[in-house]
Design a protein around this motif. Sequence first.
Motif, PDB file in Angstrom:
ATOM      1  N   MET A   9       0.827  -1.205   0.000  1.00 31.41           N
ATOM      2  CA  MET A   9       0.000   0.000   0.000  1.00 31.41           C
ATOM      3  C   MET A   9       0.861   1.254   0.000  1.00 31.41           C
ATOM      4  O   MET A   9       0.618   2.194  -0.772  1.00 31.41           O
ATOM      5  N   ILE A  10       1.870   1.282   0.841  1.00 31.32           N
ATOM      6  CA  ILE A  10       2.759   2.446   0.909  1.00 31.32           C
ATOM      7  C   ILE A  10       3.513   2.616  -0.403  1.00 31.32           C
ATOM      8  O   ILE A  10       3.640   3.736  -0.930  1.00 31.32           O
ATOM      9  N   ALA A  11       4.030   1.511  -0.953  1.00 28.91           N
ATOM     10  CA  ALA A  11       4.769   1.586  -2.208  1.00 28.91           C
ATOM     11  C   ALA A  11       3.875   2.075  -3.343  1.00 28.91           C
ATOM     12  O   ALA A  11       4.288   2.919  -4.163  1.00 28.91           O
ATOM     13  N   THR A  12       2.650   1.562  -3.400  1.00 30.85           N
ATOM     14  CA  THR A  12       1.713   1.989  -4.446  1.00 30.85           C
ATOM     15  C   THR A  12       1.426   3.479  -4.344  1.00 30.85           C
ATOM     16  O   THR A  12       1.423   4.202  -5.349  1.00 30.85           O
ATOM     17  N   PHE A  13       1.207   3.940  -3.124  1.00 27.67           N
ATOM     18  CA  PHE A  13       0.941   5.362  -2.904  1.00 27.67           C
ATOM     19  C   PHE A  13       2.104   6.215  -3.390  1.00 27.67           C
ATOM     20  O   PHE A  13       1.921   7.189  -4.137  1.00 27.67           O
ATOM     21  N   LYS A  21       0.427  10.183 -11.302  1.00 25.07           N
ATOM     22  CA  LYS A  21      -0.735   9.488 -11.842  1.00 25.07           C
ATOM     23  C   LYS A  21      -2.000   9.787 -11.040  1.00 25.07           C
ATOM     24  O   LYS A  21      -3.101   9.588 -11.525  1.00 25.07           O
ATOM     25  N   MET A  22      -1.819  10.221  -9.796  1.00 27.93           N
ATOM     26  CA  MET A  22      -2.940  10.585  -8.941  1.00 27.93           C
ATOM     27  C   MET A  22      -2.539  11.795  -8.104  1.00 27.93           C
ATOM     28  O   MET A  22      -1.354  11.991  -7.812  1.00 27.93           O
ATOM     29  N   SER A  23      -3.515  12.596  -7.713  1.00 26.20           N
ATOM     30  CA  SER A  23      -3.241  13.688  -6.783  1.00 26.20           C
ATOM     31  C   SER A  23      -3.050  13.099  -5.391  1.00 26.20           C
ATOM     32  O   SER A  23      -3.574  12.028  -5.086  1.00 26.20           O
ATOM     33  N   PRO A  24      -2.287  13.791  -4.524  1.00 28.05           N
ATOM     34  CA  PRO A  24      -2.079  13.253  -3.172  1.00 28.05           C
ATOM     35  C   PRO A  24      -3.374  12.989  -2.415  1.00 28.05           C
ATOM     36  O   PRO A  24      -3.504  11.983  -1.721  1.00 28.05           O
ATOM     37  N   LEU A  30      -8.149   6.787  -1.829  1.00 22.03           N
ATOM     38  CA  LEU A  30      -8.565   5.628  -2.612  1.00 22.03           C
ATOM     39  C   LEU A  30      -7.666   4.410  -2.409  1.00 22.03           C
ATOM     40  O   LEU A  30      -8.144   3.273  -2.340  1.00 22.03           O
ATOM     41  N   ILE A  31      -6.364   4.630  -2.318  1.00 27.74           N
ATOM     42  CA  ILE A  31      -5.441   3.492  -2.196  1.00 27.74           C
ATOM     43  C   ILE A  31      -5.650   2.738  -0.881  1.00 27.74           C
ATOM     44  O   ILE A  31      -5.798   1.508  -0.880  1.00 27.74           O
ATOM     45  N   PHE A 348      -5.602   7.214   5.325  1.00 29.30           N
ATOM     46  CA  PHE A 348      -4.391   6.401   5.188  1.00 29.30           C
ATOM     47  C   PHE A 348      -3.936   5.868   6.543  1.00 29.30           C
ATOM     48  O   PHE A 348      -3.711   4.664   6.717  1.00 29.30           O
ATOM     49  N   THR A 349      -3.800   6.773   7.519  1.00 27.72           N
ATOM     50  CA  THR A 349      -3.329   6.343   8.835  1.00 27.72           C
ATOM     51  C   THR A 349      -4.362   5.470   9.547  1.00 27.72           C
ATOM     52  O   THR A 349      -4.009   4.542  10.276  1.00 27.72           O
TER      53      THR A 349
END
Length: 478
Positions: A9-13, A21-24, A30-31, A348-349
């Motif tokens: 998940m962290i790597a994908t983000f 490719k995506m906004s922060p 979403l991730i 995320f957290t």
Amino acid sequence: MLTFLGFAMIATFLVLIMLKKMSPIAALVLIPALFCVFAGKGAHLGDYVIDGVGKLAPTAAMLMFAIVYFGVMIDVGLFDPIVKGILRFCKADPVRVVVGTAVLAAIVSLDGDGSTTFMITVSAMYPLYKRLGLSLVVMTGVAATANGVMNTLPWGGPTARAATALKLDAADIFVPMIPALAVGLLSVFVLAYVLGLRERRRVGTLVLPSGADEEPELITVGTGAATAAGDGTAVETTAGAGAGTAVPAAGSGAPGAGEDAGEEGFRGLDPQRATLRPRLYWFNAGLTVALLTAMIMELLPIPVLFLLGAALALTVNFPHMPDQKARIAAHADNVLNVAGMVFAAAVFTGVLSGTGMVKHMADWLVGAIPEGMGPHMALVTGLLSLPLTYFMSNDGFYFGVLPVLAEAGAAHGVSSLEIARASLVGQALHMSSPLVPAVYVLVGMAKVEFGDHTRFTVKWAALTCLVVLAAGMVFGII
């Protein structure tokens, strides 16, 4: 399984935001939602998000009212003398500008609050970087790294957390670390000097005109035609501009000679702006000192202090309701962007903690330590503090992982004090973590993409951390 999903998940983000490719905000929401479903806990996503929002809501409130407060202070001219002083020191020389950024960020960091540091530093330096065509990611990278080193002050957070988690005295942790941290801060200044030399080679040598309030102008330039800056700005030489004169490249969005700046703040703080309140200068200075003093002494929670400070600053400086509304509206973009980013980070957290991913990741990393490294647990803790404080909140690392590392060290005769000191090493990198709300203030005000900031800063911040660790070992502190 949860360990793998957490790292994935962290790597994908990170990959998606660095590749733009995506906004922060979208990636932060979403991730983790997607990975929560992958973990088979999609039914609990709402609980995780609400829990995360609840924990970060005070931070969001603090940032919202801090932006309004310091925005008003900038409007009324409190920081104008600082800007002029920095300009006089820098003399439009890229080396001095970048070193000045590091020095200013380090000095302002004494208040222990990263958001305050970034707001003041960017407000003072952004116009100069834009006017001279310097890379804005250099500004954000240097400011974040300098603040990260200074973030180890006892009232900055990490030291207090380490002391609380291991039941130690904060002074016993921090004071012996001062020589190593001083070396780390010196390395930031050296880094700023090197980056400044690189910028000087790219844009050329620059000077200020004789008038103190006049804008800097370029008098010599490097070779080549258009040169791309790290922030996408281009500077080119033109025959029609006169020998040795640099003008903004066409299409860069920067105004040419005699044109008005198309971007607010491009030309710096207008000395004739209508919002100036020179008669209230000492009131505003006293209010700011009192606010920062109360924050350091923890007289009230920081969100409450900034809420009261913003209300008082608006009321005294702009007693008329339309003027107050205008000032709030002027800073609404920054408030919305930063608050939105904080609440997105709460997703995320919340998912990381709620699903148990962060605990499994920490347990896996601690379990992966070879048995032979036991006597060197302080070194191991220092090295682990880099990735762990980047991928985790300070609370998660200091209250969740550090006690485990201290226990493992104690089994091999390594004192808790050494472990606690080593745990501070990673803070220079931590300040650029996507889980740190203050970094969104930095990149937002500097108009820098978070992915660009991450790509540029991580390597230099990690190097600074290793310098601090090496110095700590040389001095026998770690």
